[in-house]
Design a protein around this motif. Structure first.
Motif, mmCIF file in Angstrom:
data_model
loop_
_atom_site.group_PDB
_atom_site.id
_atom_site.type_symbol
_atom_site.label_atom_id
_atom_site.label_comp_id
_atom_site.label_asym_id
_atom_site.label_seq_id
_atom_site.Cartn_x
_atom_site.Cartn_y
_atom_site.Cartn_z
ATOM 1 N N UNK A 111 47.360 35.046 32.927
ATOM 2 C CA UNK A 111 47.538 33.750 32.051
ATOM 3 C C UNK A 111 48.660 33.240 32.268
ATOM 4 N N UNK A 112 49.509 33.339 33.441
ATOM 5 C CA UNK A 112 50.433 32.487 34.066
ATOM 6 C C UNK A 112 49.619 31.002 34.492
ATOM 7 N N UNK A 113 50.560 29.959 33.994
ATOM 8 C CA UNK A 113 50.071 28.699 34.011
ATOM 9 C C UNK A 113 49.693 28.253 35.466
ATOM 10 N N UNK A 114 48.594 27.719 35.901
ATOM 11 C CA UNK A 114 48.369 27.373 37.424
ATOM 12 C C UNK A 114 47.452 28.812 37.925
ATOM 13 N N UNK A 115 47.233 29.726 37.436
ATOM 14 C CA UNK A 115 46.473 31.003 37.959
ATOM 15 C C UNK A 115 45.034 30.641 37.562
ATOM 16 N N UNK A 116 44.201 30.775 38.283
ATOM 17 C CA UNK A 116 42.596 30.525 38.093
ATOM 18 C C UNK A 116 41.929 31.751 38.035
ATOM 19 N N UNK A 117 42.316 32.672 38.931
ATOM 20 C CA UNK A 117 41.428 33.901 38.807
ATOM 21 C C UNK A 117 42.499 35.090 39.682
ATOM 22 N N UNK A 118 41.991 36.313 39.089
ATOM 23 C CA UNK A 118 42.770 37.598 39.695
ATOM 24 C C UNK A 118 41.495 38.532 40.130
ATOM 25 N N UNK A 119 41.808 38.970 41.240
ATOM 26 C CA UNK A 119 40.886 39.940 41.882
ATOM 27 C C UNK A 119 41.762 41.149 42.319
ATOM 28 N N UNK A 120 41.457 42.318 41.424
ATOM 29 C CA UNK A 120 42.199 43.613 41.830
ATOM 30 C C UNK A 120 41.601 44.574 42.287
ATOM 31 N N UNK A 121 42.131 45.301 42.939
ATOM 32 C CA UNK A 121 41.676 46.671 43.792
ATOM 33 C C UNK A 121 42.528 47.720 43.383
ATOM 34 N N UNK A 122 42.111 48.680 42.750
ATOM 35 C CA UNK A 122 42.937 49.705 42.107
ATOM 36 C C UNK A 122 43.200 50.883 43.425
ATOM 37 N N UNK A 123 44.431 51.138 43.075
ATOM 38 C CA UNK A 123 44.749 52.399 44.077
ATOM 39 C C UNK A 123 44.455 53.813 43.489
ATOM 40 N N UNK A 124 43.618 54.567 44.133
ATOM 41 C CA UNK A 124 43.392 55.961 43.577
ATOM 42 C C UNK A 124 44.495 56.984 44.307
ATOM 43 N N UNK A 125 44.765 56.622 45.346
ATOM 44 C CA UNK A 125 45.942 57.450 45.807
ATOM 45 C C UNK A 125 46.614 57.013 47.275
ATOM 46 N N UNK A 126 47.925 57.037 47.507
ATOM 47 C CA UNK A 126 48.620 56.666 48.604
ATOM 48 C C UNK A 126 48.729 57.768 49.662
ATOM 49 N N UNK A 127 48.221 57.226 50.818
ATOM 50 C CA UNK A 127 48.423 58.497 51.987
ATOM 51 C C UNK A 127 49.544 58.153 52.885
ATOM 52 N N UNK A 128 50.229 56.735 52.981
ATOM 53 C CA UNK A 128 51.369 56.733 53.632
ATOM 54 C C UNK A 128 51.861 55.418 52.849
ATOM 55 N N UNK A 129 53.304 55.336 53.357
ATOM 56 C CA UNK A 129 53.832 53.940 52.664
ATOM 57 C C UNK A 129 55.119 53.628 53.484
ATOM 58 N N UNK A 130 55.964 52.588 53.129
ATOM 59 C CA UNK A 130 56.824 52.136 54.405
ATOM 60 C C UNK A 130 58.018 52.774 54.504
#
Length: 346
Positions: A127-146
């Protein structure tokens, strides 16, 4: 991506590498590693931090959140600046970047549970003005991070010195969290520590009104369990690893282990996550050149039969990174920690 490597020398990179290994190492021990006095070492770090070239960040480890998601945001290009500003100001948005498609942004969001992530975070973003669409991919599990990513500035002897001098209660590496759950006392301490991950235990004890020994034990528990992570970050263009790419992959179940092993062997790896959606693996990695990035992609595709790329993103500009707002030049320009009073550091 401008080349401003002249603002960072090899001693600076050695300092950052040592802090990646041991984020709470003393200035004296750090100075011994890089061949500088404690005062000169602290001043060098202060210059890097003030310029947004390098910084320490502490955070509740991603695995402690019930739900995390990567989302592609389609926007009205005429409202691009306002959308970027709104997303960067949203505290629950961890990262914001631009790729090759001018009308699309890539964001990372996290919340305590699925209901909050959808109802409060993603609905708010949509609902932020200017945003038309949001496509989300949900994380099931992290295997490595930074937090496990390292520069290559220290020689083996210097790396051993950093490891030997490290506060073993605050390793500069990500762990799959094993607890504890965040009771009110633990969360209060975590929030105080996150404001400055080099603050002294005595300062934290005074700030929270607890005994120093109690705070030391509680903090060690938070860090050793992986519930809170500390890492040293650096502006990518002066780190020697200026190229950042993400791959959204569809991988047969039987090939996930092999692909993950290939990814973990790559020195520029930043993230591996199991996801739900059109892609079931997301990988983010840094490279020194575009050619190196293409070669890494070939390794991923060759790791197992049936691996396909559903989307590949070259992050051309990053506006927010691990809750830090980044300026046009890819420099850290703001964080909640910078709004706090100065605290005694190690």
């Amino acid at each position: 991506m401008p080349n401003e490597s002249r603002t960072v020398d090899e001693i600076d990179r050695q300092l950052v590498h040592a802090l990646q290994i041991a984020p709470r190492i003393s200035w004296a021990a750090l100075g011994e590693i890089i061949g500088r006095s404690p005062a000169a070492t602290a001043q060098r770090w202060q210059r890097l931090e003030a310029g947004g070239l390098a910084w320490l960040v502490a955070y509740e480890s991603l695995g402690t959140h019930s739900v995390m998601a990567f989302a592609s945001v389609t926007m009205d290009i005429d409202q691009r600046d306002q959308v970027i500003d709104a997303l960067s100001a949203e505290g629950r948005v961890m990262a914001v970047s631009e790729g090759a498609i001018a009308s699309r942004l890539h964001i990372t969001v996290a919340a305590d549970n699925l209901q909050t992530l959808i109802g409060d975070v993603l609905d708010h973003v949509a609902h932020i003005p200017g945003i038309v669409d949001v496509h989300a991919r949900f994380v099931a599990r992290l295997l490595a991070e930074g937090a496990s990513w390292r520069l290559d500035a220290l020689d083996p002897a210097q790396q051993r010195m950093a490891l030997e001098s490290a506060d073993h209660g605050a390793p500069g590496v990500w762990k799959q969290p094993t607890g504890p759950t965040f009771d009110p006392d633990a969360r209060e301490l975590a929030h105080a520590f996150i404001r400055d991950p080099r603050s002294k235990v005595a300062w934290l004890a005074d700030e929270l009104g607890r005994h120093e020994a109690t705070v030391r034990r509680q903090l060690s528990s938070l860090l050793q369990s992986g519930a809170v992570t500390v890492r040293c970050e650096m502006a990518y263009d002066v780190s020697g690893w200026p190229i950042e790419r993400s791959w959204f992959l569809r991988v047969p179940d039987a090939g996930i282990a092999a692909l993950t092993a290939v990814a973990r062997d790559y020195r520029g790896l930043r993230l591996v996550a199991l996801t739900i959606g059109d892609a079931n693996i997301v990988i983010t990695a840094l490279s020194r050149t575009l050619e190196e990035s293409v070669a890494f992609e070939a390794q991923l595709l060759g790791a197992s039969a049936g691996v396909t790329v559903t989307e590949s993103v070259l992050h051309l500009r990053t506006w927010k990174r691990m809750y830090r707002n980044m300026g046009l030049q890819g420099r850290s320009v703001w964080s909640s920690a910078q709004q706090q009073p100065a605290q005694p550091t190690l």
